[in-house]
Design an enzyme around this catalytic site. Sequence first.
Site, PDB file in Angstrom:
ATOM      1  N   CYS A   2      15.916   8.087  -2.110  1.00  0.00           N
ATOM      2  CA  CYS A   2      16.485   8.798  -0.962  1.00  0.00           C
ATOM      3  C   CYS A   2      16.387  10.283  -1.270  1.00  0.00           C
ATOM      4  CB  CYS A   2      17.950   8.443  -0.772  1.00  0.00           C
ATOM      5  SG  CYS A   2      18.251   6.686  -0.521  1.00  0.00           S
ATOM      6  N   ARG A  27      10.773  10.873   0.801  1.00  0.00           N
ATOM      7  CA  ARG A  27      11.553  10.064  -0.139  1.00  0.00           C
ATOM      8  C   ARG A  27      12.247   8.883   0.549  1.00  0.00           C
ATOM      9  NH1 ARG A  27      12.523  12.522  -4.900  1.00  0.00           N
ATOM     10  NH2 ARG A  27      14.338  11.215  -5.245  1.00  0.00           N
ATOM     11  N   TRP A  74      16.367   5.668   2.083  1.00  0.00           N
ATOM     12  CA  TRP A  74      15.415   4.568   1.869  1.00  0.00           C
ATOM     13  C   TRP A  74      16.282   3.410   1.414  1.00  0.00           C
ATOM     14  CZ3 TRP A  74      10.412   3.772   2.824  1.00  0.00           C
ATOM     15  CH2 TRP A  74       9.763   2.737   2.161  1.00  0.00           C
ATOM     16  N   ASN A 100      21.675   9.545  -4.060  1.00  0.00           N
ATOM     17  CA  ASN A 100      20.345   8.988  -4.275  1.00  0.00           C
ATOM     18  C   ASN A 100      20.402   8.173  -5.566  1.00  0.00           C
ATOM     19  OD1 ASN A 100      17.266  10.437  -5.552  1.00  0.00           O
ATOM     20  ND2 ASN A 100      17.607   8.435  -4.696  1.00  0.00           N
ATOM     21  N   GLY A 101      20.115   6.888  -5.482  1.00  0.00           N
ATOM     22  CA  GLY A 101      20.168   6.039  -6.673  1.00  0.00           C
ATOM     23  C   GLY A 101      20.843   4.720  -6.355  1.00  0.00           C
ATOM     24  N   GLU A 482      -9.731  -5.465  -5.466  1.00  0.00           N
ATOM     25  CA  GLU A 482      -8.878  -4.324  -5.171  1.00  0.00           C
ATOM     26  C   GLU A 482      -9.560  -3.017  -5.594  1.00  0.00           C
ATOM     27  OE1 GLU A 482      -6.589  -3.621  -3.378  1.00  0.00           O
ATOM     28  OE2 GLU A 482      -5.646  -1.826  -4.203  1.00  0.00           O
ATOM     29  N   LYS A 486     -10.398   0.109  -3.087  1.00  0.00           N
ATOM     30  CA  LYS A 486      -9.914   1.468  -3.374  1.00  0.00           C
ATOM     31  C   LYS A 486     -11.065   2.457  -3.277  1.00  0.00           C
ATOM     32  CE  LYS A 486      -6.741   1.212  -2.965  1.00  0.00           C
ATOM     33  NZ  LYS A 486      -5.685   0.340  -2.611  1.00  0.00           N
ATOM     34  N   GLU A 489     -12.514   2.834   0.444  1.00  0.00           N
ATOM     35  CA  GLU A 489     -11.682   3.439   1.495  1.00  0.00           C
ATOM     36  C   GLU A 489     -11.488   4.941   1.315  1.00  0.00           C
ATOM     37  OE1 GLU A 489      -7.566   2.141   1.915  1.00  0.00           O
ATOM     38  OE2 GLU A 489      -7.436   1.724  -0.220  1.00  0.00           O
ATOM     39  N   HIS A 505     -26.698 -15.889  -7.897  1.00  0.00           N
ATOM     40  CA  HIS A 505     -27.016 -16.733  -6.739  1.00  0.00           C
ATOM     41  C   HIS A 505     -27.431 -15.899  -5.534  1.00  0.00           C
ATOM     42  CE1 HIS A 505     -25.811 -20.301  -8.869  1.00  0.00           C
ATOM     43  NE2 HIS A 505     -24.737 -19.637  -9.291  1.00  0.00           N
ATOM     44  N   LYS A 604      -1.863   4.455   7.553  1.00  0.00           N
ATOM     45  CA  LYS A 604      -1.052   3.838   6.503  1.00  0.00           C
ATOM     46  C   LYS A 604      -0.533   2.476   6.941  1.00  0.00           C
ATOM     47  CE  LYS A 604       1.127   3.542   2.628  1.00  0.00           C
ATOM     48  NZ  LYS A 604       0.265   3.114   1.511  1.00  0.00           N
TER      49      LYS A 604
HETATM   50  C1  AGP Z   1      -5.129  -0.328   1.091  1.00  0.00           C
HETATM   51  O1  AGP Z   1      -5.140   0.744   0.259  1.00  0.00           O
HETATM   52  C2  AGP Z   1      -4.526  -0.144   2.418  1.00  0.00           C
HETATM   53  N1  AGP Z   1      -3.535   0.783   2.556  1.00  0.00           N
HETATM   54  C3  AGP Z   1      -4.385  -1.410   3.251  1.00  0.00           C
HETATM   55  O2  AGP Z   1      -5.360  -2.333   2.885  1.00  0.00           O
HETATM   56  C4  AGP Z   1      -3.006  -2.096   3.239  1.00  0.00           C
HETATM   57  O3  AGP Z   1      -2.783  -2.724   2.013  1.00  0.00           O
HETATM   58  C5  AGP Z   1      -2.952  -3.101   4.408  1.00  0.00           C
HETATM   59  O4  AGP Z   1      -3.138  -2.437   5.618  1.00  0.00           O
HETATM   60  C6  AGP Z   1      -1.668  -3.887   4.424  1.00  0.00           C
HETATM   61  O5  AGP Z   1      -0.564  -3.064   4.615  1.00  0.00           O
HETATM   62  P1  AGP Z   1       0.898  -3.607   4.367  1.00  0.00           P
HETATM   63  O6  AGP Z   1       1.003  -3.924   2.921  1.00  0.00           O
HETATM   64  O7  AGP Z   1       1.803  -2.476   4.780  1.00  0.00           O
HETATM   65  O8  AGP Z   1       1.072  -4.822   5.207  1.00  0.00           O
END
Ligand code: AGP
Length: 609
Positions: A2, A27, A74, A100-101, A482, A486, A489, A505, A604
């Site tokens: 927070c 935060r 948060w 906060n905590g 993963e 990374k 993207e 294959h 996001k």
């Molecule tokens: C990956 O770096 C992304 N930000 C994206 O794949 C993300 O994991 C996906 O959109 C799922 O989001 P969520 O965990 O908020 O459901």
Amino acid sequence: MCGIVGYIGSKPVVPILLDGLAKLEYRGYDSAGIAVLTETGIEVEKSVGKLAVLAEKLAHHAPQGTLGIGHTRWATHGRPSDINSHPHTDCAEKFAVVHNGIIENFQKLKEWLAANGHTFRSETDTEVLPHLVEHFYQGDLLAAVREVVKHIEGSYALGIICQDEPDKIVAVRKDSPLVVGLGQGENFIASDIPAILSHTRDTYILNDGEMVLLTANEVKVFDQQGQEINKEVFRVHWDVEAAEKGGYPHFMLKEIHEQPKALRDTLSGRLATDNSRVLLEELQMTPEEVKQIKKIFITACGTAYHAGIVGKYVIEDLARIPVEVDIASEFRYRNPIIDQDTLVVVISQSGETADTLAALREAKNRGARVLAVTNVVGSSVAREANWVIYTWAGPEIAVASTKAYTTQLVVMYLLGLYLAQQRGTLTQEQIREVVTALRELPAQVEAILGREEEIKGFVQKYAHCEDVFFLGRSIDYAVAMEGSLKLKEISYIHAEAYAAGELKHGTLALIVEGILVLALATQMDVFDKMVSNIKEVKARDASVVGITFEGEEELAKSVDEVIYIPRTHKLTSAVLTVVPLQLIAYYVAVARGCDVDKPRNLAKSVTVE
Ligand code: AGP
């Protein structure tokens, strides 16, 4: 996580608090509130939702005063709601507190205070604090707060005001950040420097146990023993934007570095002190309910889906329950075979991803019980699932998920062990081995982050590559997925993950000079096979960067570079192997001039289909 802020001076306090909170919204942003000392006493305004909701409220009615405290939340204890928002007050509303905590012993304190006649309004741990101040107050706020901190356990940064001492703010910290801003005829407290940077560059950075008494013209700092100390003034030379990122150039890098803390928070209170078992009190499944589980479906999107793939390896290995992993947007439309003996696990950092939420609802409609793994308290998946395990990673701002992923992995281990304990599929020794490995992870991630310069150095050589392949076997393959996401993207490089044995294959046809291969080799039962696969790509002139455990010096003979990571259990390796991959993706993207925190075409939180 927070954010707290406080001001004492001669200017109207509300705009200063709102401005400070806006800088701290990273935060936490599920609710916000302020407390202002007015002519008639302490006035509190707070509301669930983003800071804009509170600002709108205050535009119509702003308490008048020149002393106040503010908070952006948060949620941890208690869902986001008006009542659970800070500041919290005592019975007589003479004291207001922002926190906060986490107060770990709040339950005991709450019962004790209630038995002594205190009435509680919220579900928060924080609310015990104003009541404790009320209990110990004898005309001296500083003395009362000193008494309070003797009784509380956990982490805290606190700002406290008192109606009867209208010229003071008292603040104290332990394991949560707190800075003091030093002005002319005005002083400030805040969780982080950006909140005060438009007013002053002179600060005190408080250490654990230090307590401060602020008036408009003076700041006194006391150590844990109550002795006044001379604090050195820290002059801030960064600009506001850099300060919000804690001095890091991007949120992604900051969040990569926050992983040791995030992992500690996720594990906190969930491992028996003697490492003999995991404790997942939030699950409350009876042994019968656990035995009834015939199958587990894990469903999620993107990075969270990749955490689910690791989850499959982990849960099947530890608890011997068949696990199927599905992309949420596929699961919801493909008529999956589910009944009341199926446990559906949805994983979502935000808890708001449209496809994941729809998959959850589909699973419930078909009679399954649903467990949500999420980072956001009170999010939609948390509200709609039968059980929730929070990841406690703190707010993740960068689009590219890093600390959310590693904390999701930790929850997969905790869940696997929990199910194994209930079903008796592991010996005591086997459980202890994994629990001990989990406990070591935060320090091991710290050790990998210590090699950042080394990784940054050699990455420059490969930043021009246009095709990258990530190879691994077993859990390394899941992590390869993963790593590949990374890289693509944030750097826009074409990247693919392959199970190393599958390459021959078809895909081997693409391996030529100029291709970069990232080879993960931490699974010792298939290590020799992995080395053979590496030799196959080397023979086609690819450049190869290998990742393996310290002490596996042999790998160096077959690759161009090796990144060594600390040795861990074969299942927990995923938390460590992904860290160099995050750093590689980050430094490649920076070298290519990409906008790391805001990659093109992405958001996001994906709340649309
Ligand atoms: C990956 O770096 C992304 N930000 C994206 O794949 C993300 O994991 C996906 O959109 C799922 O989001 P969520 O965990 O908020 O459901």
